[in-house]
Each structure stands twice: as structure tokens, then as C-alpha cells.
Write a protein that holds these residues in place. Structure first.
Motif, mmCIF file in Angstrom:
data_model
loop_
_atom_site.group_PDB
_atom_site.id
_atom_site.type_symbol
_atom_site.label_atom_id
_atom_site.label_comp_id
_atom_site.label_asym_id
_atom_site.label_seq_id
_atom_site.Cartn_x
_atom_site.Cartn_y
_atom_site.Cartn_z
ATOM 1 N N GLY A 83 -62.013 16.826 8.083
ATOM 2 C CA GLY A 83 -63.240 16.426 8.017
ATOM 3 C C GLY A 83 -63.715 15.304 8.885
ATOM 4 N N GLY A 84 -62.493 14.728 9.518
ATOM 5 C CA GLY A 84 -62.516 13.356 10.165
ATOM 6 C C GLY A 84 -62.116 12.114 9.408
ATOM 7 N N LEU A 91 -59.582 27.774 7.023
ATOM 8 C CA LEU A 91 -61.016 27.234 7.089
ATOM 9 C C LEU A 91 -61.875 28.495 6.567
ATOM 10 C CD1 LEU A 91 -62.054 24.529 8.147
ATOM 11 C CD2 LEU A 91 -62.374 25.846 10.322
ATOM 12 N N TYR A 140 -56.933 27.707 10.740
ATOM 13 C CA TYR A 140 -58.526 28.262 10.999
ATOM 14 C C TYR A 140 -58.742 29.298 9.643
ATOM 15 C CZ TYR A 140 -60.394 26.073 14.975
ATOM 16 O OH TYR A 140 -60.900 25.170 15.863
ATOM 17 N N LEU A 189 -58.052 19.653 11.799
ATOM 18 C CA LEU A 189 -58.864 20.664 11.653
ATOM 19 C C LEU A 189 -59.577 20.590 10.300
ATOM 20 C CD1 LEU A 189 -57.413 23.301 13.560
ATOM 21 C CD2 LEU A 189 -59.503 22.423 14.305
ATOM 22 N N VAL A 230 -62.852 21.877 1.505
ATOM 23 C CA VAL A 230 -62.373 21.684 2.921
ATOM 24 C C VAL A 230 -63.061 20.620 3.528
ATOM 25 C CG1 VAL A 230 -63.414 23.236 4.420
ATOM 26 C CG2 VAL A 230 -61.244 22.722 4.767
ATOM 27 N N HIS A 231 -62.623 20.001 4.686
ATOM 28 C CA HIS A 231 -63.059 18.989 5.359
ATOM 29 C C HIS A 231 -63.167 17.484 4.473
ATOM 30 C CE1 HIS A 231 -64.459 21.514 8.579
ATOM 31 N NE2 HIS A 231 -65.557 22.090 7.675
ATOM 32 N N GLN A 261 -64.217 26.958 3.447
ATOM 33 C CA GLN A 261 -65.391 26.471 3.759
ATOM 34 C C GLN A 261 -66.640 26.944 3.016
ATOM 35 O OE1 GLN A 261 -65.924 27.059 7.843
ATOM 36 N NE2 GLN A 261 -66.630 29.196 7.687
ATOM 37 N N ARG A 262 -67.611 26.301 3.010
ATOM 38 C CA ARG A 262 -69.020 26.367 2.203
ATOM 39 C C ARG A 262 -69.323 27.967 1.986
ATOM 40 N NH1 ARG A 262 -74.907 24.059 2.354
ATOM 41 N NH2 ARG A 262 -74.717 24.472 4.595
ATOM 42 N N THR A 263 -69.082 28.541 3.484
ATOM 43 C CA THR A 263 -69.755 30.102 3.601
ATOM 44 C C THR A 263 -68.213 30.653 3.307
ATOM 45 O OG1 THR A 263 -69.674 29.859 5.725
ATOM 46 C CG2 THR A 263 -71.732 29.548 4.588
#
Lengths: 270, 349
Positions: free
Chosen positions: A216-217, A107, A104, A213, A133-134, A111-113
Motif C-alpha cells: 500500500g505504499g 491481491l 496479484y 504491490l 492487504v495494502h 482485497q476489499r472486494t
């Protein structure tokens, strides 16, 4: 002697041999003997892709961890005791944080933000957030971070045992520091490299939470395939077959490596 | 589907909590299993405690995020220890077909017999409703927000990052509605058409989420601008102050159901409990504690749920009318299982 070790043998039997045996049994027995589960693992695309992706990611993680870990171990080995303790504790510190928390944390950074994108935008380096990420990239970054101690510690242990006199001897024969490193130090540290790489590679093969996590699947590693077969498709047999293949690959790797160095070196100190 | 309320891994073992037990009625008891977390706490207060008191029985609780593998192993071993499980309806149906779940005698469960037929099956009774809805960031869309799956698929008119659940259930339904299929004409699903429509949106999906917690985090952190999510997750994020909202329009109404394990140790008491658990008043209590709708629509006829609260709930009749009702019967049919398997290769390509 047998009386002394028999409790230990019982524990191993109850906690390792029986469950693994039961697992293997499930993969070949469902209302009769069947190899259907293995046929699927070896012929269906989705299994191949997951195994290929898992090996690719594990190789990348091992390579990066080696590149990052070697200089750290080298530094810890060449500075005075107090400093090396400090460096090693910085390496070991993340060990005490759960894998979930660290995933986390990445993350929050990637991440984007996240912190990194915000900072780059503040500096006007980028106008659109980067996709950090993802995806496979994020998975590799976080996995390297989590597994780095498994690279640094065996490297450091090996380097510690390289006698300093050898380097001095090299220097006294007129070799430059870089030449002594390449000709003397590096070859002597190779068992540590092998031990560290084996540890990181094998642990990475079974990674689950981090790709779940941060992937991104789309980053479906083998361990996720196992859990999905149970949770989603209710196929314990297929899940067991995948797990058995993964286990056998790991054993094969250990066997191959053990021909070069003693397994004790990888799994503990000797 | 079972990770709906999975806030993490910590609470997975809530353990067996003995409720309202006294020595006198210790003989009559059941073991009830749910999914833990805030949801299980809410139903304990709203339904389990009052039912135990009224029936004079002891309800032992256990919790597990995903009951299915445990149901299979418990019944498979021939000596189940659980009686009643609260689990996604599809598992009750699949379990019924595989001989893992008891067939219900609705003459002994009058409260359920009075419920709409679509809300029950020979093996299960709808216990609570939630909905897979289209959620969006109000920061990205201060007005003219996406309002249907057609809008979600329209990347030109509604530019932004998107997330969908990494699971075919509800996602295929959404894809078909995006392709123009009416909510009440979805089943049997045209699987080929749904996957074709999904291929279309796939390049624009940033994340395929796997847990409810993850979907909430994506929306909360602004990582995506719109996504499919469970209504309770979205309203929880909104309550914490995030500028997010959702629409029930073209939502997919889903339920968890109560069902009884085959060979349950306290079968008779379990049946009595099932009837009590879907009593309209107990059912009406649930949404006072959590954002899920009652499984028994009669709950809206009690005066327990205030009109403004009812308007927020997925199973409130006028909200339900805007949505598609998930057919668990289709999903547990061979065609449904084949669609589930096809999902894995769709994701990897």
C-alpha cells in the motif's frame, strides 16, 4: 587444474566481482572520495526506519514460515514415498509461477472486494470488509507463501537423513512418541531449521515486488529504497550505499551461521 | 512519472525495431526512445511512421519505462547510442542543467517555435499531454460525485476509500488546490502548506499507488472509491465496462517532451525529426489512437480531430483551462528537488 577452473573464475569475475565492485565504488566516489552517502544511511531517519522494518518483516516471515513449514516437512518425511512426492510437488508447484502472478493472486484473495472478504460477508461474520492487504499484514502473508518452499526443502532434506532406528530405540527405552520427538528428532533436525531460516530470512531481506504491490505504499523495504533513490531522486551513490550495507548484512549473517553449520548445507546438498 | 503506461514488466524491452528502412536512405537515421506499450504503438502509427516517410529517414525504436538512469549512463560514458527520447518533461530540464541534453535551436524547429512558450523549454518540446485527474466510482457516487480536490479532502461529505499516487509531483499541487489555492497561482509551491494539507488526508488514504497499472486495478476492482489517476488509465478502465468516471476540473496537466541526448550520434537528423514530430497534422493523429492530447495545440485547428473526440482530451483548450499546468521548471529547481526528498520521510511517518 587452474586451466580447468579459469573459465569459471572469469565468469565469476565478470558477472559478480566487477559489478559489485563498481557498485561499491559508486557509493564512495563522486567527484572525489566521499563518505557522505554512508553518513546519510546511518544518520537519516528514513534509512533507519526502512532497515528496521525490513528486519522486522524478515523475522516475522521466517518465524511463520518455520511454524508452517516444519509440520509439512515432518509429514512429507513420515509418510510413504508416493505421498511424500505428492506433498513435495505441492510445495514446489508455486515455484513455477512468477512472483508477480502470485502477488496479484493474493491481491485477488485479500482485497476489499476479494474472495476472503466476500466470503466472510456472505457468512455474516463481518459487516465491513477487513483491511487484509495494502499494509504490512498483506505483505507478510504473500511473502511467507512465496518463501515457504525455501523452508520446507532444507528441513525435509535434513529429516530424511535422520535414521529411523533412533526413534525406535527411543521408543524401546520407554519414551512416549512426543518425548522421542522432543529429545531425539527435534535436536537432530536443528541444522535443517537453521538452514531453512537462513535462506528465508536472507531472501526476504531483498524482497521488492511483493511489498511494492501489497504494501500500500507504506511498507518501504530496503530494496524499494534502492530503487527509489535511483528512479526518484537520481542518487546512484545513495542507492549504492544502501545496497552495499544490505549486502554486508547478508554476508555477516552467512558468516555467523557458517560458524554453526557448513554453508554447503544451506546453499546445496551435502 | 515514467510508469504512467507501464502495463507490466514484459514489454519493457521492445527492442530495436527498424521501420521503413531501405538501403538507399540508410545513411540518415535516428534512434528514438519511448516508454513502450500501447502508447508507443499509437505514436508509431500516428507520428513516427508518417514522419519517417516524409523525411525519408529511418527511425529505429527502443523503449524503456524509465529513461532517466539510461540517459545518465549513456551520456556519462561519452558515447550515447540514442538520439531522441520521449520522457517526462522534468527529465529533459534536469538533464539540460546537468549537461546531458542538447540545447535546442528553435530557428531550426519552426513547428515548435509556433507553440505556446509554456509548452517548451530550451531543452525540450511538449510532445503529448496527459492529466492527473480526480477519478471516482459511479457505483459509490451515482450522483453528486466529488468534483474538486476540496471534495476529495472532505471525508464527511464524501465518505469512501481513497488512493493517491506515491509521488509528490501533482500530489502537492492537488493538496494546495484542496486548501483553496487557485490553479494558476500554484507556483512556486508552498511546500509546507501542501504537506500540512496532506497530513490531514493521510489517515484516509488506503493505498499510495506506484504504477499506472496499479491505479487502474484499484479503481476497476472497487478497492477505492476515489483516487488521483491519469486520465488515459481511467478511460481505459471505463471502456472495459467499469462504472468509473473522472473530472478535468482541477486536473493537473502534465506532458512528456521530446529532447535530444548531448552528443547524439545523429544530431542534425534528430533536429529535423523533432520539427516533424510536432507537426500539427501528425500531432492530431495521436489522439485517434490513444487517450492522450497533442503537445501542439495547433492540432486542434486541423480538421483531423472531431469535436466530440477533442472534448475528451486533456489538452483541448477548454479542458486545459479548467486545469493547472504543471511547472516542470519549478520541480527541477532546488526547491522542487527538496520537496521530492521530503516525500520519502512524509510517507514513512
Amino acid at each position: 587444474m587452474l586451466a580447468l577452473v579459469s573459465p569459471a573464475l572469469l565468469v565469476i569475475l565478470a558477472l559478480i566481482v566487477l559489478p559489485v565492485g563498481w557498485l561499491a565504488w559508486q557509493s564512495i566516489y563522486h567527484d572525489g572520495f566521499t563518505l557522505e552517502n554512508y553518513r546519510r544511511v546511518f544518520t537519516e531517519d528514513i534509512y533507519w526506519r526502512s532497515f528496521a522494518l525490513t528486519f522486522e518483516i524478515s523475522l516475522a516471515v521466517t518465524g511463520i514460515a518455520l511454524l508452517l513449514g516444519y509440520p509439512v516437512a515432518y509429514l512429507a518425511n513420515s509418510v510413504p514415498k508416493g505421498w511424500s512426492i505428492l506433498i513435495l510437488s505441492l510445495v514446489v508447484l508455486p515455484f513455477w509461477t512468477s512472483v508477480l502472478v502470485r502477488a496479484y493472486a493474493w491481491l485477488a484473495l485479500l482485497q476489499r472486494t476479494g474472495v476472503i472478504n466476500q466470503f466472510l460477508r456472505y457468512l455474516d461474520v463481518i459487516s465491513e470488509p477487513l483491511a487484509l492487504v495494502h499494509n504490512t499484514f498483506g505483505t507478510v502473508v504473500a511473502t511467507v507463501h512465496i518463501l515457504l518452499p525455501f523452508m520446507v526443502l532444507p528441513l525435509y532434506a535434513t529429516m530424511q537423513k535422520i535414521p529411523g532406528d533412533l526413534m525406535q530405540a527411543g521408543a524401546s527405552l520407554g519414551a512416549s512418541p512426543s518425548l522421542t520427538f522432543v529429545r531425539v528428532f527435534l535436536p537432530l533436525s536443528l541444522p535443517g531449521v537453521l538452514a531453512g531460516c537462513t535462506m528465508v530470512f536472507v531472501l526476504c531481506l531483498g524482497f521488492y515486488i511483493t511489498p511494492e504491490l501489497l504494501g500500500g505504499g507504506r511498507t518501504v523495504m530496503v530494496s524499494m529504497l534502492v530503487s527509489r533513490n535511483v528512479e526518484l531522486y537520481n542518487q546512484f551513490g545513495a542507492a549504492s550505499a544502501v545496497a552495499v550495507v544490505l549486502l554486508l548484512s547478508v554476508l555477516a549473517i552467512f558468516f555467523a551461521v557458517s560458524r554453526f553449520i557448513s554453508l554447503d548445507r544451506i546453499l546445496g546438498q551435502k | 512519472m515514467t510508469m504512467k503506461r507501464n502495463l507490466g514488466y514484459g514489454y519493457a524491452v521492445l527492442g530495436a525495431i527498424v521501420l521503413s528502412g531501405t538501403a538507399a536512405n540508410a545513411a540518415e537515421q535516428i534512434t528514438f526512445v519511448s516508454q513502450g506499450g500501447a502508447y508507443q504503438q499509437a505514436q508509431t502509427v500516428a507520428i513516427l511512421d508518417p514522419s519517417a516517410k516524409k523525411l525519408g529517414i529511418t527511425i529505429n525504436q527502443d523503449s524503456i519505462p524509465d529513461a532517466w538512469p539510461a540517459i545518465k549512463t549513456q551520456v556519462g560514458s561519452g558515447k550515447p547510442i540514442w538520439d531522441v527520447v520521449d520522457t517526462p518533461t522534468g527529465y529533459c530540464l534536469r538533464g539540460g542543467e546537468q549537461g546531458l541534453i542538447e540545447k535546442l535551436d528553435f530557428s531550426k524547429i519552426p513547428n515548435a517555435a509556433a507553440m505556446p512558450e509554456a509548452y517548451r523549454s530550451p531543452y525540450s518540446i511538449s510532445y503529448e499531454f496527459y492529466s492527473s485527474v480526480l477519478a471516482f466510482s459511479q457505483k459509490t457516487f451515482p450522483k453528486d460525485a466529488p468534483n474538486s480536490w476540496i471534495d476529495f479532502w472532505d471525508v464527511k461529505k464524501f465518505p469512501g476509500r481513497r488512493a493517491l499516487r506515491n509521488h509528490p509531483i501533482a500530489t502537492l499541487e492537488a493538496a494546495l488546490m484542496a486548501d483553496g489555492v487557485a490553479p494558476d497561482k500554484l507556483y512556486p509551491l508552498d511546500v509546507d502548506r501542501a504537506f500540512k494539507k496532506l497530513e490531514e488526508i493521510k489517515p484516509n488514504i488506503t493505498v499510495w499507488w506506484t504504477s499506472g497499472a496499479q491505479s487502474a486495478q484499484l479503481l476497476n476492482d472497487g478497492e477505492v472509491d476515489m483516487e488521483m489517476a491519469w486520465n488515459g488509465r481511467v478511460s481505459a478502465v471505463a471502456k472495459e465496462g467499469a462504472k468509473v468516471a473522472f473530472t478535468y476540473n482541477q486536473g493537473i496537466l502534465q506532458s512528456t517532451s521530446l529532447c535530444i541526448l548531448k552528443g547524439a550520434p545523429n544530431l542534425e537528423t534528430a533536429v529535423k525529426f523533432l520539427n516533424e514530430a510536432v507537426d500539427p497534422v501528425h500531432q492530431a493523429n495521436l489522439p485517434l489512437h490513444i487517450d492522450y492530447g497533442p503537445g501542439n495545440p495547433k492540432a486542434f485547428e486541423t480538421s483531423v480531430i472531431k469535436p466530440e473526440r477533442a472534448a475528451q482530451l486533456p489538452s483541448e483548450p477548454s479542458n486545459a483551462a479548467k486545469q493547472a499546468l504543471m511547472s516542470y521548471a519549478w520541480w527541477s529547481s532546488p526547491a522542487g528537488e527538496a520537496a521530492e526528498k521530503r516525500w520519502a520521510s512524509f510517507m514513512q511517518k
